[in-house]
Design an enzyme around this catalytic site. Structure first.
Site, PDB file in Angstrom:
ATOM      1  N   ASP A  28      37.040  65.123 -14.001  1.00  0.00           N
ATOM      2  CA  ASP A  28      37.411  66.001 -15.110  1.00  0.00           C
ATOM      3  C   ASP A  28      38.451  65.350 -16.009  1.00  0.00           C
ATOM      4  O   ASP A  28      39.109  66.017 -16.800  1.00  0.00           O
ATOM      5  CB  ASP A  28      37.968  67.319 -14.559  1.00  0.00           C
ATOM      6  CG  ASP A  28      37.601  68.508 -15.432  1.00  0.00           C
ATOM      7  OD1 ASP A  28      36.615  68.402 -16.171  1.00  0.00           O
ATOM      8  OD2 ASP A  28      38.299  69.528 -15.375  1.00  0.00           O
ATOM      9  N   ASP A 181      42.007  78.810  -5.875  1.00  0.00           N
ATOM     10  CA  ASP A 181      41.891  78.734  -4.421  1.00  0.00           C
ATOM     11  C   ASP A 181      42.320  80.038  -3.755  1.00  0.00           C
ATOM     12  O   ASP A 181      41.639  80.569  -2.884  1.00  0.00           O
ATOM     13  CB  ASP A 181      42.721  77.560  -3.883  1.00  0.00           C
ATOM     14  CG  ASP A 181      44.118  77.491  -4.507  1.00  0.00           C
ATOM     15  OD1 ASP A 181      44.488  78.401  -5.265  1.00  0.00           O
ATOM     16  OD2 ASP A 181      44.838  76.516  -4.223  1.00  0.00           O
TER      17      ASP A 181
END
Length: 425
Positions: A28, A181
């Protein structure tokens, strides 16, 4: 059974049958040089017969959550049962999959196996030692206890293996906060899935060693949970699949106490209210509230890192300074203010400084105001120093001993003399 692995790091050394693992590297990065280097490394491993896929995006929408979501859309993911997630600086041992996958294979109610982090640069500077103490408590106490009692504990975002069916049932990756997360872990827990923490399995990684990088990381880690609490509180309360006790545990213990109240109380009480009491002699704070109980809590927090017990006083002062930033980030998350979705990749130096030092003649660092001076810390330090002077002149509680020490800590961090300093070339 096949294993699906998401990784930006060097996970190709994992000892696992090559026909049962797909390594997917999600790049990314916006730096074309880094992209070229990562792609070449993937090609090198592919030439050795490793089933590795190099995936890139033409945007950074959703940041890490967006990249993970994009990776899960690939057709070959349907062949896989599990996904192991490793960030760029994480280096798993060859037996990582052998030690995690069996928990998922033999326990169909388990959704996540989380490994512990091992810090390779904990001795780099005093700031990394302080981080090690805080994170060791997180792993040794919070996650170990949560796993042992079958209670909820959060996913750390890396060095863990998820059951893909559980991940999908929970709704997949969401980019509504900067803690994708924790978001996934809460939703999976509300679906009835269980988590396992393996304290004996340690994955090497690096701590941020510059104060700037650490501040950005702590902003994300404090703002994200507060914003997630704002978005999920009612969803947790209305959930009918979990017990009342579990709702209380997640809302009160996990979110309110640990992610919100702890930061705010630490800063407001020790850096605002307690110093202000020197101006009002009529107000007295009981010693059990100002000294005894906090001292006991501090020692309990520090026992996770026995080798650093002699640094506990420095750790207290350091954590009080950082509570200022965490409090600010918590309010930003609760109010969804300007920087609520700010995502700045945590800078890790690796061996960059060592290589630079060996190849170049040292130069005199160029001074930049924003690089070394932090006005907010200096302002709080000046306030504490003034309170200490006033206490010497007119006080009777001897708070000046703490006030001067805490003021010095704010000044040191305000002038940028903490962590590893990278001069501008």
């Amino acid at each position: 059974m096949q294993v699906y692995q998401l990784s930006i790091g060097a996970a190709c050394g994992l000892s696992w049958p090559s026909d049962r693992i797909i390594i997917q590297v999600l790049d990314d990065s916006t730096d074309p040089t880094i992209k070229d280097l990562v792609e070449l490394e993937c090609q090198r491993w592919a030439s050795k017969g490793i089933n590795i896929r190099y995936e890139i995006r033409d945007n950074r929408n959703g940041y890490k959550a967006g990249a993970l979501k994009e990776g899960m859309k690939r057709s070959y993911v349907k062949q896989c049962d599990y996904v192991a997630i490793l960030d760029a600086d994480f280096q798993p041992e060859p037996d990582f999959l052998w030690r995690t996958i069996p928990f998922l294979v033999h326990n169909p109610e388990v959704a996540l196996v989380q490994a512990r982090w091992k810090f390779v640069n904990a001795d780099e500077c005093l700031m990394t030692r302080m981080q090690e103490m805080s994170l060791d408590y997180h792993f040794t106490v919070e996650q170990e206890v949560g796993s042992s009692t079958h209670a909820f504990f959060g996913f750390n975002g890396t060095a863990g293996v998820w059951r893909i069916s559980a991940l999908n049932e929970a709704g997949g990756w969401k980019d509504r906060t900067t803690v994708e997360d924790m978001d996934l872990a809460v939703r999976a827990s509300l679906k009835g899935w269980k988590f396992v923490y393996l304290g004996s399995l340690k994955v090497k990684n690096e701590l941020p060693s510059t104060f700037k990088a650490y501040r950005f990381q702590q902003h994300r880690w404090s703002c994200g949970p507060a914003n997630l609490f704002r978005k999920m509180a009612m969803e947790i309360i209305r959930n009918k699949k979990v017990t009342l006790w579990k709702k209380v545990h997640v809302i009160y213990s996990f979110f309110l106490v640990r992610k919100i109240v702890a930061h705010i109380v630490t800063f407001i009480f020790y850096c605002v209210v307690l110093p202000a009491t020197v101006f009002v002699p009529e107000v007295t704070v009981p010693k059990w509230g100002a000294v005894y109980i906090p001292s006991i809590i501090t020692v309990l927090n520090a026992v996770g890192t026995p080798r650093s017990l002699h640094l506990v006083v420095f750790w207290i002062l350091f954590e009080n300074v950082m509570s200022f930033h965490r409090t600010k980030a918590t309010f930003i998350g609760l109010l969804e203010a300007g920087r609520v979705n700010e995502w700045i990749v945590t800078e890790k130096l690796g061996d960059a400084l060592k290589v630079k030092a060996s190849n170049k003649v040292p130069k005199k660092p160029k001074f930049r105001f924003g690089d070394r001076l932090h006005v907010l810390e200096l302002g709080v330090g000046a306030y504490l120093f003034f309170c200490g002077c006033y206490d010497i002149a007119f006080g009777r509680n001897h708070y000046f001993m703490y006030l001067f020490a805490q003021a010095i800590a704010f000044f040191i961090m305000g002038f940028g003399y903490i962590g590893t300093f990278v001069p501008n070339s």
